[in-house]
Design an enzyme around this catalytic site. Structure first.
Site, PDB file in Angstrom:
ATOM      1  N   GLN A 122     -26.253 -13.953 -25.108  1.00 53.22           N
ATOM      2  CA  GLN A 122     -25.140 -13.957 -26.292  1.00 53.22           C
ATOM      3  C   GLN A 122     -24.578 -14.653 -26.690  1.00 53.22           C
ATOM      4  O   GLN A 122     -23.581 -14.015 -27.988  1.00 53.22           O
ATOM      5  CB  GLN A 122     -23.936 -12.900 -25.710  1.00 53.22           C
ATOM      6  CG  GLN A 122     -24.483 -11.918 -24.294  1.00 53.22           C
ATOM      7  CD  GLN A 122     -22.923 -11.298 -23.763  1.00 53.22           C
ATOM      8  OE1 GLN A 122     -22.881 -10.787 -22.885  1.00 53.22           O
ATOM      9  NE2 GLN A 122     -21.990 -10.797 -24.305  1.00 53.22           N
TER      10      GLN A 122
ATOM     11  N   ARG B 256     -17.177  -6.372 -21.225  1.00 50.05           N
ATOM     12  CA  ARG B 256     -16.787  -5.073 -22.175  1.00 50.05           C
ATOM     13  C   ARG B 256     -15.285  -4.580 -22.177  1.00 50.05           C
ATOM     14  O   ARG B 256     -14.883  -4.419 -22.242  1.00 50.05           O
ATOM     15  CB  ARG B 256     -17.795  -3.946 -22.106  1.00 50.05           C
ATOM     16  CG  ARG B 256     -18.110  -2.845 -22.990  1.00 50.05           C
ATOM     17  CD  ARG B 256     -19.191  -1.837 -23.182  1.00 50.05           C
ATOM     18  NE  ARG B 256     -19.413  -1.347 -24.312  1.00 50.05           N
ATOM     19  CZ  ARG B 256     -20.026  -0.431 -24.416  1.00 50.05           C
ATOM     20  NH1 ARG B 256     -20.670   0.485 -23.295  1.00 50.05           N
ATOM     21  NH2 ARG B 256     -20.307   0.002 -25.535  1.00 50.05           N
ATOM     22  N   CYS B 257     -14.624  -6.277 -22.521  1.00 47.13           N
ATOM     23  CA  CYS B 257     -13.760  -6.323 -22.811  1.00 47.13           C
ATOM     24  C   CYS B 257     -12.978  -7.575 -23.099  1.00 47.13           C
ATOM     25  O   CYS B 257     -14.118  -8.868 -23.540  1.00 47.13           O
ATOM     26  CB  CYS B 257     -13.634  -6.913 -21.170  1.00 47.13           C
ATOM     27  SG  CYS B 257     -11.955  -7.538 -20.589  1.00 47.13           S
TER      28      CYS B 257
ATOM     29  N   GLU C 156     -15.377  -2.309 -27.394  1.00 43.92           N
ATOM     30  CA  GLU C 156     -15.131  -2.083 -25.589  1.00 43.92           C
ATOM     31  C   GLU C 156     -14.344  -1.344 -25.314  1.00 43.92           C
ATOM     32  O   GLU C 156     -13.531  -0.916 -24.588  1.00 43.92           O
ATOM     33  CB  GLU C 156     -15.027  -3.658 -25.185  1.00 43.92           C
ATOM     34  CG  GLU C 156     -13.809  -4.219 -26.322  1.00 43.92           C
ATOM     35  CD  GLU C 156     -13.778  -6.007 -26.106  1.00 43.92           C
ATOM     36  OE1 GLU C 156     -15.175  -5.892 -26.179  1.00 43.92           O
ATOM     37  OE2 GLU C 156     -12.278  -5.985 -26.801  1.00 43.92           O
TER      38      GLU C 156
END
Ligand code: CDP
Length: 784
Positions: free
Chosen positions: A221, A368-369, A738
């Site tokens: 990522q 996702r945070c 997110e």
């Protein structure tokens, strides 16, 4: 003459995703699709024990397997000074174990072979003599005075404590608690969970013996940051490393860290002079890479007699596993957890956090945070619901009473955040209207009278996303800016190169839409490139919903730079003064004479063919954007559940989501992001459980035990929006990727707790499974 405005795919248009064309016909190019001439395959031997000393490793039988080219052990890696590597949090992590194994699934040795089959067969023949040690599986155990020291190889490390960290004002908080009418306390554990992307992690390392150049195809990522880390770890010159992140089948934070497999495969390729491929299987992914959460939290809320919040006090113990490896901005040891005052005007707050080593795989990835915002949001939203129940107040009213008012923005929180914009009451009121809150409360009263269990859960989350401004946000010293490079070809077609990297969020579409909006080139004519460090500008990568807030802003800024140059070109072509030109999307025209116009395509052609004297040719530029602040998206989620008294089964009847992420670039993609997040939140709240037995065995290392929700059990979502632009983002956009994972778990759990409230049940830790609900009811003598 007015010019017909064609659909450009600009901001606010729900155009279809450009990238789906190749995915839908199976023409994506994922890591496992990469196959190079002469490529070898690597498999990893992992520890069956959570904690054990390694007495010896015998690899003779493995080496004898036909097709095996090399067996790599920690000892071999140590000869190249690569047995340990630095982590993104400034700790060290074993690449291949030399002294001890510290979690079940830790990398012990690797086999490189002509085929994946030979490598796997040989791994099974490596003999390791272990002396098993006691395992520590919680911060509580880790902090016992006689606890065995897990990181005994670290000089000066005498216990299992990693850090102590604080935020806020202790004295002001203590003073507010002293005069509180009521204090509501909640102790809860946000359990370990796993991002579990469809595609696992992997690498194809290709170190060219002739040129020395390392080309690393990786599921990353953050390709640029990883390249820098590799340069530092391996001592390779950075320009001799090219990281290519091909299509990625979901990241969710799992693909941010540097994993030992990456380092071993690269070292093997360097030593053997051939490309080496390593791809995790599902079990390896679930047992060793990218765990999230595992925060043990106690929150105390001080309230006055009217239910107004006076102060918040929080302590948390973080279970980081055997290595403190997740990426955190360097200044914030507990991530951005100190956003924990959430949407509420809390005059004082004090947060303390302690991190501990345990015999678990490294945890704490921002699944996702935005660096621990999820845990913070969960705690405050659960606390507010409990406070309302304890005080006999309506849960919506309690929230509305305590929200930061829309007029108070920009707002400085008690723990030091500067919220950019918000209108929490509007989002909540819309959610209450859409879910039909008053009617539901009436229905609930009737059902309760009949002894039935129905619950309404609310969560009004505030997030902090878009790391960050460089002076406060860095990872290992790398400031968290991001970048965009835009080049318009003579025929008016454009290529946009990004420092961020999509893993399925649709960047190839939405970033093209930003160019379409700013420059008037249709989105279909803008190709977005990303994920190749040789061909994209430096950036910190895609996680923590930072792409739109940071790289999206960079894209707008660079497009505006090009528009300024195009204006000069248009003036030259029209023989007019720049000051006399007006811009409408896609063309300049002379003020008062709309038919005297030049399109952006005319200007692009002129940039290569017909320039004013002294102007450089070309229409291109780059922007490195360091945002002045984070963005603070928010929303309210409302969940309705029915609970079966006889079995404890929870049925989610309705989910209403109101999200405010400022200006939406592509509303359809935003809604897709929210659906995904609500589904993941549902899984975390109700079905997903990764736990460890007392020996440190990981329970939940496959999809039979770790229950991701499927379409069968996932509820239907009803999504709505309010729009409160970010005042500092060039487009007014905030991140959203997110939001729903952050905000929804508390809404689901609050709904269950609301249903159980009449029986004095105040907490059930996630996942809220039917057996836990049933046990809680039974403990109160309620079950049928
Ligand atoms: O960093 P990441 O891409 O995961 O998160 P994001 O910036 O929140 O963006 C997720 C997706 O939603 C991207 O395709 C964005 O461009 C899109 N988005 C949007 O269309 N409008 C917004 N205000 C925010 C995101």
């Amino acid at each position: 003459m007015s010019v017909e405005v064609k659909p450009h795919g600009g901001i606010g248009e729900s155009i279809k995703r450009k990238e789906d064309g190749r995915f839908l016909v199976g023409r994506g190019n994922y890591l496992d699709d990469v196959s190079l001439p002469g490529m070898l395959h690597m498999a990893i031997l992992r520890s069956p024990h959570a904690h054990a000393r390694i007495r010896s490793i015998d690899s003779a039988a493995a080496s004898a397997v036909p097709g095996v080219v090399a067996v790599v052990t920690g000892e071999l890696m140590a000869q190249h000074n690569l047995a340990w590597m630095p982590t993104l949090s400034g700790d060290t992590q074993a690449v291949l174990a030399t002294d001890k194994v510290r979690f079940q699934g830790q990398e012990v040795a690797a086999v490189v072979a002509e085929s994946k089959y030979a490598a796997e067969d040989a791994v099974g023949l490596i003999q390791v003599d272990y002396e098993v040690l006691p395992a520590i599986t919680s911060p509580q155990q880790a902090s016992e005075p006689d606890a065995v020291v897990i990181r005994d190889e670290k000089e000066g490390q005498k216990d299992n404590h990693i850090y102590h960290w604080e935020a806020g004002d202790k004295a002001a908080t203590d003073a507010a608690f002293a005069r509180a009418h009521r204090v509501v306390t909640l102790t809860t554990h946000y359990p370990r969970s796993h991002p579990a992307p469809l595609e696992t992690c992997g690498i194809v390392a290709d170190v060219n013996p002739a040129t020395g150049k390392a080309t690393l195809y990786m599921t990353s990522q953050a390709p640029h940051a990883i390249r820098t880390v590799f340069a530092l770890v391996a001592g390779l010159p950075e320009h001799q490393i090219r990281v290519i992140a091909p299509d990625i089948g979901g990241g969710f934070g799992n693909k941010v860290p540097v994993y030992p497999g990456y380092v071993v495969a690269t070292a093997a390729s360097l030593l053997l002079g051939r490309p080496v491929k390593w791809v995790e299987d599902r079990n390896e992914n679930l047992i060793s890479t990218g765990f999230a959460r595992d925060f043990h939290m106690t929150g105390e809320l001080a309230l006055d007699s009217e239910g107004r919040m006076l102060a918040l006090r929080v302590h948390l113990d973080s279970d980081n596993g055997a290595f403190f490896a997740d990426a955190q901005p360097s200044k914030f040891k507990a991530g951005l957890f100190h956003i924990v005052t959430g949407s509420y005007d809390t005059p004082a707050a004090h947060v303390t956090a302690d991190g501990f080593y345990t015999n678990k795989a490294p945890g704490g990835v921002a699944y996702r945070c935005s660096f621990r915002v999820t845990e913070a949001s969960y705690l405050i939203e659960r606390l507010v619901t409990n406070a309302a129940i304890e005080m006999g107040m309506d849960q919506a009213e309690m929230r509305l009473k305590n929200f930061i008012p829309a007029s108070a923005f920009p707002y400085r929180s008690a723990t030091g955040w500067d919220y950019d914009s918000g209108d929490y009451a509007s989002a909540m009121n819309l959610a209450l209207e859409k879910v039909a809150y008053s009617e539901l409360r009436r229905e609930q009263a009737e059902r309760r009278a009949r002894g039935e269990l129905m619950g309404i859960g609310l969560a009004s989350f505030t997030e902090v996303v878009g790391a960050g401004h460089g002076k406060d946000f860095d990872i290992l010293g790398l400031r968290m800016f991001d970048s965009a490079e835009l080049r318009v070809h003579p025929t008016g077609k454009a290529v946009l190169k990004l420092g961020v990297k999509t893993q399925g969020q649709g960047h190839e579409t939405t970033f093209a839409q930003i160019v379409a909006e700013e420059l008037g080139i249709p989105a279909a004519d803008v190709e977005v490139q990303h994920g190749d460090t040789d061909h994209t500008p430096y950036g910190l990568g895609t996680y923590a919903s930072r792409s739109t807030p940071v790289a999206g802003a960079a894209t707008a800024v660079v497009a505006r730079k090009l528009r300024d140059k195009a204006r000069a070109l248009a003036a030259h072509l029209l023989e007019a003064s720049e000051d006399d030109l007006e811009w409408e999307r896609g063309r300049f025209f002379v003020r008062g004479s709309p038919d005297r116009a030049k399109t952006i395509q005319d200007c692009a052609f002129a940039a290569y063919t017909n320039l004013p004297d002294g102007m450089e040719a070309g229409l291109e530029g780059v922007s490195y954007y360091d945002p002045p602040n984070m963005t603070f998206p928010f929303g309210t989620y409302a969940v309705v559940v029915d609970v079966d008294k006889g079995t404890g089964v929870v049925k989610v009847r309705k989910v209403v989501a109101v999200d405010d992420c400022g200006v939406r670039i592509n509303p359809m993609i935003v809604e897709g992001q929210i659906h995904g997040g609500l589904t993941e939140g549902f899984g975390i709240a109700f079905t997903e459980l990764i736990t460890f037995d007392s020996d440190g065995n990981c329970i939940g290392s496959n999809f039979m035990d770790y229950l991701l929700p499927t379409s069968w059990e996932t509820p239907r979502f009803e999504c709505f929006e309010t729009v409160t632009p970010s005042p500092h983002h060039p487009l007014g956009a905030k991140g959203v990727g997110e939001s729903a994972t952050v905000g929804s778990p508390a809404a689901y759990v609050n709904a269950v707790m609301d249903a159980l409230a009449p029986y004095g049940i105040t907490n059930i830790d996630m996942p809220v499974t039917s057996d836990k609900v049933w046990a809680a009811l039974r403990s109160k003598g309620v079950t049928e």
